[in-house]
Scaffold this active site. Structure first.
Site, PDB file in Angstrom:
ATOM      1  N   GLY A   1      -4.204  11.720   6.439  1.00 35.51           N
ATOM      2  CA  GLY A   1      -3.519  11.125   7.590  1.00 35.51           C
ATOM      3  C   GLY A   1      -3.041  12.199   8.560  1.00 35.51           C
TER       4      GLY A   1
ATOM      5  N   ALA B   1       0.915   4.934   4.395  1.00 35.33           N
ATOM      6  CA  ALA B   1       1.591   3.716   4.853  1.00 35.33           C
ATOM      7  C   ALA B   1       0.620   2.898   5.698  1.00 35.33           C
ATOM      8  CB  ALA B   1       2.825   4.073   5.697  1.00 35.33           C
TER       9      ALA B   1
ATOM     10  N   ASP C   1      12.294   5.945  11.921  1.00 37.53           N
ATOM     11  CA  ASP C   1      13.443   5.537  12.759  1.00 37.53           C
ATOM     12  C   ASP C   1      13.455   4.017  12.972  1.00 37.53           C
ATOM     13  OD1 ASP C   1      11.000   6.024  14.172  1.00 37.53           O
ATOM     14  OD2 ASP C   1      12.063   5.868  16.078  1.00 37.53           O
TER      15      ASP C   1
ATOM     16  N   TYR D   1       7.100  -3.955  10.261  1.00 41.39           N
ATOM     17  CA  TYR D   1       6.876  -2.569   9.817  1.00 41.39           C
ATOM     18  C   TYR D   1       8.192  -1.927   9.372  1.00 41.39           C
ATOM     19  CZ  TYR D   1       6.076   2.482  10.396  1.00 41.39           C
ATOM     20  OH  TYR D   1       6.024   3.845  10.215  1.00 41.39           O
TER      21      TYR D   1
HETATM   22  N1  LIG Z   1       3.043   7.787  13.503  1.00 49.25           N
HETATM   23  C1  LIG Z   1       4.339   7.782  13.804  1.00 49.25           C
HETATM   24  O1  LIG Z   1       4.742   7.940  14.959  1.00 49.25           O
HETATM   25  C2  LIG Z   1       5.375   7.588  12.707  1.00 49.25           C
HETATM   26  C3  LIG Z   1       6.706   7.422  13.072  1.00 49.25           C
HETATM   27  C4  LIG Z   1       7.662   7.272  12.061  1.00 49.25           C
HETATM   28  C5  LIG Z   1       7.265   7.309  10.726  1.00 49.25           C
HETATM   29  N2  LIG Z   1       5.947   7.456  10.409  1.00 49.25           N
HETATM   30  C6  LIG Z   1       5.579   7.507   8.982  1.00 49.25           C
HETATM   31  O2  LIG Z   1       4.928   8.758   8.761  1.00 49.25           O
HETATM   32  C7  LIG Z   1       3.961   8.631   7.712  1.00 49.25           C
HETATM   33  C8  LIG Z   1       2.628   9.226   8.139  1.00 49.25           C
HETATM   34  O3  LIG Z   1       2.151   8.557   9.306  1.00 49.25           O
HETATM   35  P1  LIG Z   1       0.816   9.038  10.028  1.00 49.25           P
HETATM   36  O4  LIG Z   1       1.032   8.947  11.484  1.00 49.25           O
HETATM   37  O5  LIG Z   1       0.342  10.305   9.419  1.00 49.25           O
HETATM   38  O6  LIG Z   1      -0.176   7.847   9.623  1.00 49.25           O
HETATM   39  P2  LIG Z   1      -1.767   7.779   9.419  1.00 49.25           P
HETATM   40  O7  LIG Z   1      -2.463   8.848  10.171  1.00 49.25           O
HETATM   41  O8  LIG Z   1      -2.124   6.356   9.671  1.00 49.25           O
HETATM   42  O9  LIG Z   1      -1.929   8.113   7.875  1.00 49.25           O
HETATM   43  C9  LIG Z   1      -1.634   7.182   6.874  1.00 49.25           C
HETATM   44  C10 LIG Z   1      -2.376   7.582   5.622  1.00 49.25           C
HETATM   45  O10 LIG Z   1      -2.121   6.590   4.606  1.00 49.25           O
HETATM   46  C11 LIG Z   1      -3.363   6.242   4.003  1.00 49.25           C
HETATM   47  N3  LIG Z   1      -3.278   4.893   3.496  1.00 49.25           N
HETATM   48  C12 LIG Z   1      -3.168   3.743   4.205  1.00 49.25           C
HETATM   49  N4  LIG Z   1      -3.118   2.697   3.373  1.00 49.25           N
HETATM   50  C13 LIG Z   1      -3.187   3.195   2.121  1.00 49.25           C
HETATM   51  C14 LIG Z   1      -3.187   2.603   0.830  1.00 49.25           C
HETATM   52  N5  LIG Z   1      -3.120   1.284   0.669  1.00 49.25           N
HETATM   53  N6  LIG Z   1      -3.257   3.426  -0.256  1.00 49.25           N
HETATM   54  C15 LIG Z   1      -3.367   4.760  -0.119  1.00 49.25           C
HETATM   55  N7  LIG Z   1      -3.387   5.385   1.084  1.00 49.25           N
HETATM   56  C16 LIG Z   1      -3.302   4.599   2.192  1.00 49.25           C
HETATM   57  C17 LIG Z   1      -4.368   6.362   5.130  1.00 49.25           C
HETATM   58  O11 LIG Z   1      -5.682   6.471   4.610  1.00 49.25           O
HETATM   59  P3  LIG Z   1      -6.911   5.625   5.298  1.00 49.25           P
HETATM   60  O12 LIG Z   1      -6.806   5.821   6.763  1.00 49.25           O
HETATM   61  O13 LIG Z   1      -8.128   6.225   4.686  1.00 49.25           O
HETATM   62  O14 LIG Z   1      -6.673   4.192   4.920  1.00 49.25           O
HETATM   63  C18 LIG Z   1      -3.899   7.646   5.786  1.00 49.25           C
HETATM   64  O15 LIG Z   1      -4.373   8.770   5.100  1.00 49.25           O
HETATM   65  C19 LIG Z   1       3.931   7.138   7.349  1.00 49.25           C
HETATM   66  O16 LIG Z   1       4.727   6.944   6.214  1.00 49.25           O
HETATM   67  C20 LIG Z   1       4.567   6.457   8.546  1.00 49.25           C
HETATM   68  O17 LIG Z   1       5.176   5.238   8.181  1.00 49.25           O
HETATM   69  C21 LIG Z   1       4.994   7.607  11.365  1.00 49.25           C
END
Ligand SMILES: NC(=O)c1ccc[n+]([C@@H]2O[C@H](COP(=O)([O-])OP(=O)(O)OC[C@H]3O[C@@H](n4cnc5c(N)ncnc54)[C@H](OP(=O)(O)O)[C@@H]3O)[C@@H](O)[C@H]2O)c1
Length: 285
Positions: free
Chosen positions: A10, A60, A102, A125
């Site tokens: 991710g 997630a 957040d 979410y």
């Molecule tokens: N993006 C933001 O602005 C933001 C803000 C606040 C908090 N967060 C938190 O930060 C964290 C990382 O976010 P990110 O932006 O890096 O997200 P991301 O790029 O969407 O990465 C999420 C990862 O989780 C994997 N995943 C999804 N469903 C899964 C499942 N059922 N079992 C195992 N792996 C699974 C995905 O793999 P596949 O793609 O192969 O399914 C991907 O590797 C998350 O916990 C998110 O809630 C993000």
């Protein structure tokens, strides 16, 4: 330390994997193909195979608007999935870092949230991520629940199926598109590289608990967009709009600013100002 990173391909997971490996830790990078967090068997099997001392769950269902329509799936992954990871980590005697958001707050406080403020999520979410926090706190005494906000890094956000906010704005600006951006949602955009560095430092302590981990300062998404073009030296047309006109499905906090109070209390806050973080990110291109 032996470290297992879940969601390793991710946006955040890739930088976390690199940051721990760069410090000499032995990192097992676990992707969705190796482990589906909603399956307790696959979580246990993958973690048993690498026997980590530290588990970091970045996985997630991260598409905030899709979560509104797929609420059950959001809870299955973000809450039950976090619980499966927590139970497996605890069974191995590993400590756990759970990444949260957040969006557990409603944004009505009007000033920055500290870790002790009561959460009240507005979206599916946010509710599912908060449920995940509770599952982790109940199952693993040695936990760090780390809330991040508005993250961007050099790797694609897989849940959103494309580049991060900064790269998207730059691409649209280069095409000469007129950009409409909300000026009534205040947040703190934070580079994944800084979060990863912070997690390395925090993981070496025994100061377990909930942490806010964002860049310093805050801005509206409109102000952030202007800063992107200014620092990249690009001219672009950016028009401020209100949240009601943005057409987004999920409600979002109006003032989702987090104060890194717990990190400051233990003198471990490594974050720079959001503008410095953006400058460094753009320099790395
Ligand atoms: N993006 C933001 O602005 C933001 C803000 C606040 C908090 N967060 C938190 O930060 C964290 C990382 O976010 P990110 O932006 O890096 O997200 P991301 O790029 O969407 O990465 C999420 C990862 O989780 C994997 N995943 C999804 N469903 C899964 C499942 N059922 N079992 C195992 N792996 C699974 C995905 O793999 P596949 O793609 O192969 O399914 C991907 O590797 C998350 O916990 C998110 O809630 C993000």
């Amino acid at each position: 330390m032996k470290v297992a990173v879940i969601g390793a391909n991710g946006q955040l997971g890739q930088d976390v994997t690199s940051a721990f490996a760069a410090q000499g830790h032995e990192v097992a990078a676990l992707n969705h193909s190796e482990m589906a967090v909603e399956s307790s068997e696959s979580v246990r099997a993958a973690l048993d195979a690498c026997r980590p001392e530290l588990v970091i769950n970045t996985a997630a269902f991260t598409n905030v608007d899709r979560c509104e329509d797929e609420a059950i799936q959001a809870f299955v992954i973000n809450a039950a999935g976090a619980r499966n990871v927590a139970l497996a980590a605890q069974a191995l005697g590993a400590k756990l870092i759970q990444i949260s958001t957040d969006y557990v707050f409603d944004g009505e406080k009007g000033s920055a949230y500290v870790e002790t403020d009561p959460p009240r999520p507005l979206s599916v979410y946010g509710n599912s991520k908060l449920a995940g926090e509770f599952c982790v706190r109940a199952a693993v005494p040695r936990h760090f629940v780390v809330r991040v906000s508005g993250i961007y890094g050099h790797h694609l956000c897989r849940g959103k199926g494309g580049p991060n906010f900064v790269d998207t704005m730059l691409a649209r600006g280069r095409k000469g598109e007129e950009i409409r951006m909300v000026d009534d949602q205040i947040a703190t955009p934070t580079p994944t590289a800084e979060i990863a560095r912070q997690l390395v430092a925090l993981s070496q302590t025994t100061e377990y608990g909930i942490y806010h981990a964002t860049s310093e300062g805050c801005c509206s998404w409109y102000e952030f967009t202007l800063a992107i073009f200014e620092l990249a030296g690009l001219k672009a047309r950016v028009e401020p709009i209100k949240t009601g006109d943005s057409g987004r499905r999920a409600p979002r906090p109006k003032y989702g600013v987090l104060e890194n109070a717990a990190l400051k209390r233990i003198s471990l806050n490594l974050f720079s100002h959001w503008r410095t973080g953006l400058e460094n990110y753009l320099k790395d291109f």
